[in-house]
Write a protein that holds these residues in place. Structure first.
Motif, PDB file in Angstrom:
ATOM      1  N   SER A 110      -8.588 -11.928  -3.773  1.00  0.00           N
ATOM      2  CA  SER A 110      -8.780 -12.336  -2.379  1.00  0.00           C
ATOM      3  C   SER A 110      -8.642 -11.142  -1.457  1.00  0.00           C
ATOM      4  O   SER A 110      -8.034 -10.123  -1.815  1.00  0.00           O
ATOM      5  CB  SER A 110      -7.739 -13.398  -1.988  1.00  0.00           C
ATOM      6  N   ALA A 111      -9.183 -11.289  -0.257  1.00  0.00           N
ATOM      7  CA  ALA A 111      -9.063 -10.239   0.754  1.00  0.00           C
ATOM      8  C   ALA A 111      -7.605 -10.007   1.125  1.00  0.00           C
ATOM      9  O   ALA A 111      -7.200  -8.878   1.421  1.00  0.00           O
ATOM     10  CB  ALA A 111      -9.876 -10.623   1.988  1.00  0.00           C
ATOM     11  N   GLU A 112      -6.789 -11.070   1.089  1.00  0.00           N
ATOM     12  CA  GLU A 112      -5.392 -10.953   1.476  1.00  0.00           C
ATOM     13  C   GLU A 112      -4.628  -9.980   0.577  1.00  0.00           C
ATOM     14  O   GLU A 112      -3.703  -9.303   1.024  1.00  0.00           O
ATOM     15  CB  GLU A 112      -4.725 -12.337   1.446  1.00  0.00           C
ATOM     16  N   GLN A 113      -5.015  -9.889  -0.693  1.00  0.00           N
ATOM     17  CA  GLN A 113      -4.342  -8.960  -1.596  1.00  0.00           C
ATOM     18  C   GLN A 113      -4.630  -7.509  -1.202  1.00  0.00           C
ATOM     19  O   GLN A 113      -3.763  -6.643  -1.338  1.00  0.00           O
ATOM     20  CB  GLN A 113      -4.773  -9.230  -3.038  1.00  0.00           C
ATOM     21  N   VAL A 114      -5.836  -7.255  -0.720  1.00  0.00           N
ATOM     22  CA  VAL A 114      -6.168  -5.912  -0.239  1.00  0.00           C
ATOM     23  C   VAL A 114      -5.422  -5.615   1.053  1.00  0.00           C
ATOM     24  O   VAL A 114      -4.890  -4.520   1.247  1.00  0.00           O
ATOM     25  CB  VAL A 114      -7.689  -5.771  -0.037  1.00  0.00           C
ATOM     26  N   VAL A 115      -5.360  -6.591   1.940  1.00  0.00           N
ATOM     27  CA  VAL A 115      -4.632  -6.420   3.204  1.00  0.00           C
ATOM     28  C   VAL A 115      -3.153  -6.118   2.924  1.00  0.00           C
ATOM     29  O   VAL A 115      -2.548  -5.252   3.566  1.00  0.00           O
ATOM     30  CB  VAL A 115      -4.764  -7.675   4.087  1.00  0.00           C
ATOM     31  N   ALA A 116      -2.570  -6.819   1.961  1.00  0.00           N
ATOM     32  CA  ALA A 116      -1.160  -6.577   1.619  1.00  0.00           C
ATOM     33  C   ALA A 116      -0.946  -5.134   1.175  1.00  0.00           C
ATOM     34  O   ALA A 116       0.031  -4.481   1.570  1.00  0.00           O
ATOM     35  CB  ALA A 116      -0.718  -7.545   0.529  1.00  0.00           C
ATOM     36  N   LEU A 117      -1.867  -4.592   0.358  1.00  0.00           N
ATOM     37  CA  LEU A 117      -1.746  -3.204  -0.081  1.00  0.00           C
ATOM     38  C   LEU A 117      -1.940  -2.247   1.089  1.00  0.00           C
ATOM     39  O   LEU A 117      -1.208  -1.256   1.214  1.00  0.00           O
ATOM     40  CB  LEU A 117      -2.768  -2.905  -1.176  1.00  0.00           C
ATOM     41  N   ASP A 118      -2.892  -2.550   1.957  1.00  0.00           N
ATOM     42  CA  ASP A 118      -3.117  -1.720   3.153  1.00  0.00           C
ATOM     43  C   ASP A 118      -1.849  -1.639   4.000  1.00  0.00           C
ATOM     44  O   ASP A 118      -1.431  -0.555   4.433  1.00  0.00           O
ATOM     45  CB  ASP A 118      -4.268  -2.308   3.963  1.00  0.00           C
ATOM     46  N   LEU A 119      -1.205  -2.773   4.234  1.00  0.00           N
ATOM     47  CA  LEU A 119       0.004  -2.802   5.066  1.00  0.00           C
ATOM     48  C   LEU A 119       1.151  -2.030   4.419  1.00  0.00           C
ATOM     49  O   LEU A 119       1.890  -1.310   5.094  1.00  0.00           O
ATOM     50  CB  LEU A 119       0.417  -4.248   5.330  1.00  0.00           C
ATOM     51  N   LEU A 120       1.294  -2.171   3.106  1.00  0.00           N
ATOM     52  CA  LEU A 120       2.351  -1.449   2.408  1.00  0.00           C
ATOM     53  C   LEU A 120       2.099   0.060   2.472  1.00  0.00           C
ATOM     54  O   LEU A 120       3.024   0.845   2.735  1.00  0.00           O
ATOM     55  CB  LEU A 120       2.434  -1.916   0.953  1.00  0.00           C
ATOM     56  N   LEU A 121       0.850   0.475   2.266  1.00  0.00           N
ATOM     57  CA  LEU A 121       0.515   1.897   2.371  1.00  0.00           C
ATOM     58  C   LEU A 121       0.802   2.431   3.771  1.00  0.00           C
ATOM     59  O   LEU A 121       1.322   3.542   3.932  1.00  0.00           O
ATOM     60  CB  LEU A 121      -0.961   2.122   2.017  1.00  0.00           C
ATOM     61  N   THR A 122       0.469   1.649   4.783  1.00  0.00           N
ATOM     62  CA  THR A 122       0.713   2.072   6.161  1.00  0.00           C
ATOM     63  C   THR A 122       2.207   2.264   6.424  1.00  0.00           C
ATOM     64  O   THR A 122       2.619   3.245   7.053  1.00  0.00           O
ATOM     65  CB  THR A 122       0.133   1.046   7.151  1.00  0.00           C
ATOM     66  N   GLN A 123       3.020   1.351   5.926  1.00  0.00           N
ATOM     67  CA  GLN A 123       4.468   1.470   6.093  1.00  0.00           C
ATOM     68  C   GLN A 123       4.990   2.754   5.444  1.00  0.00           C
ATOM     69  O   GLN A 123       5.802   3.483   6.030  1.00  0.00           O
ATOM     70  CB  GLN A 123       5.164   0.258   5.465  1.00  0.00           C
ATOM     71  N   ILE A 124       4.515   3.027   4.250  1.00  0.00           N
ATOM     72  CA  ILE A 124       4.973   4.231   3.542  1.00  0.00           C
ATOM     73  C   ILE A 124       4.512   5.487   4.277  1.00  0.00           C
ATOM     74  O   ILE A 124       5.280   6.449   4.448  1.00  0.00           O
ATOM     75  CB  ILE A 124       4.468   4.232   2.089  1.00  0.00           C
ATOM     76  N   GLU A 125       3.243   5.505   4.703  1.00  0.00           N
ATOM     77  CA  GLU A 125       2.717   6.676   5.422  1.00  0.00           C
ATOM     78  C   GLU A 125       3.533   6.949   6.682  1.00  0.00           C
ATOM     79  O   GLU A 125       3.868   8.106   6.978  1.00  0.00           O
ATOM     80  CB  GLU A 125       1.248   6.449   5.768  1.00  0.00           C
TER      81      GLU A 125
END
Length: 324
Positions: A110-125
């Motif tokens: 699902s698109a939501e799984q990609v969004v979850a990874l995007d948000l986690l990457l943003t937090q780490i960055e």
């Protein structure tokens, strides 16, 4: 979602995408010297569950200390249905985010799984002071649900760079009657993968992404690999996974244009630029030898020339302005 401070090249060369077990230092060392366009260090299927925690740190070490010059550097984490995913991402990106191009997410449904990874990457960055949005996402489609949602998945984040077909899990998920990954199932007279590949390709192209074919597991059968790779290349895929050094050269060759086609594409572009100019008569169409070229020809030539340039090909012919 995040926006990079500087533009990111999301269309990197990916003719050959080499899978390397993240828990195997010898393979990680060897991979650096192979002519693959992309190398992905694997924390998923290539790592046994007990080896995954240690493999994260091994991958960080090799990303930071290895020489990956000329290669797109990717890590495949575990999928969101497991207990390993968040720790995979946090450990690898915090430890080696400056030396990492993409995270590959398997079994995307699902698109939501990609969004979850995007948000986690943003937090780490943000936490680590890395450039926001620099790290891309490669989404792997491995079951019917993922294929049904592939358009939404392709649009889920500006980080998405590629859509990848994962044939082994996909074949199992739809009960396909075959045990040879990537080969046609017995009893079906046509191409059993055509619909799947075309749906992935359309989703990728509609969103200016790359489309990558998955692995061929009979690693010593190079002719079988070539046949399957040629099918994907003929449709317009950008590259294919390689599991063995013997598959790398075949993949690079198959997903590059021939020298003749590359030269011809560059000639079309030069000729079209000339004939549409003031000096060339401002023509919308013109003849190049025995061939009529126009705006459609230019678009087709751009595809071939782009692949050739990305592969580092050099021209062996030049356009000569016709004598008046």
């Amino acid at each position: 979602m995040s926006t990079p401070v500087h533009p990111v090249n999301r269309l990197r060369p990916r003719r050959s995408c080499l899978a390397v077990p993240g828990s195997n230092p010898r393979f990680l060392e060897k991979a650096q010297g192979l002519p693959a366009d992309q190398v992905f260090l694997d924390l998923e299927d290539a790592c046994a569950p007990l080896a995954k925690p240690g493999a994260r740190h091994t991958i960080v070490k090799f990303l930071n200390e290895g020489d990956w010059t000329g290669k797109t550097r990717v890590v495949r984490v575990n999928d969101w249905t497991t207990e390993w995913t968040y720790r995979d991402v946090v450990t690898v990106v915090e430890g080696a985010g400056q030396n990492l191009d993409c995270i590959m997410l398997p079994k995307v449904q699902s698109a939501e799984q990609v969004v979850a990874l995007d948000l986690l990457l943003t937090q780490i960055e943000k936490t680590m002071g890395f450039e926001p949005g620099k790290i891309g996402i490669e989404a792997q489609i491995e079951n019917a649900q993922g294929l049904n949602n592939v358009n939404a998945i392709a649009q889920a984040s500006p980080r998405v760079e590629t859509i990848i077909f994962g044939p082994a899990d996909f074949m199992a998920s739809i009960n396909m009657k075959s045990l040879v990954v990537g080969e046609q199932p017995p009893g079906y007279p046509a191409d059993a993968y055509h619909y799947i590949l075309m749906k992935i390709l359309m989703a990728a192209r509609a969103n200016n992404l790359q489309a990558i074919d998955g692995p061929y597991l009979q690693i010593r059968n190079v002719e079988g690999y070539r046949a399957v790779a040629q099918r994907a290349a003929a449709l317009g895929f950008d590259g294919k996974w390689v599991l063995h050094p013997g598959q790398v050269d075949a993949s690079n060759e198959i997903f590059s244009p021939s020298q003749e086609d590359y030269d011809h594409a560059e000639l079309i572009l030069d000729a079209y630029d000339y004939y549409t100019s003031e000096a060339g008569g401002k023509k919308g169409s013109a003849m190049l030898g025995d061939e009529m070229i126009d705006e459609a020809s230019r678009k087709m030539a751009l595809v071939i020339s782009g692949k050739g340039r990305a592969a580092g090909m050099k021209r062996t012919s030049t356009f000569e302005i016709p004598e008046a």
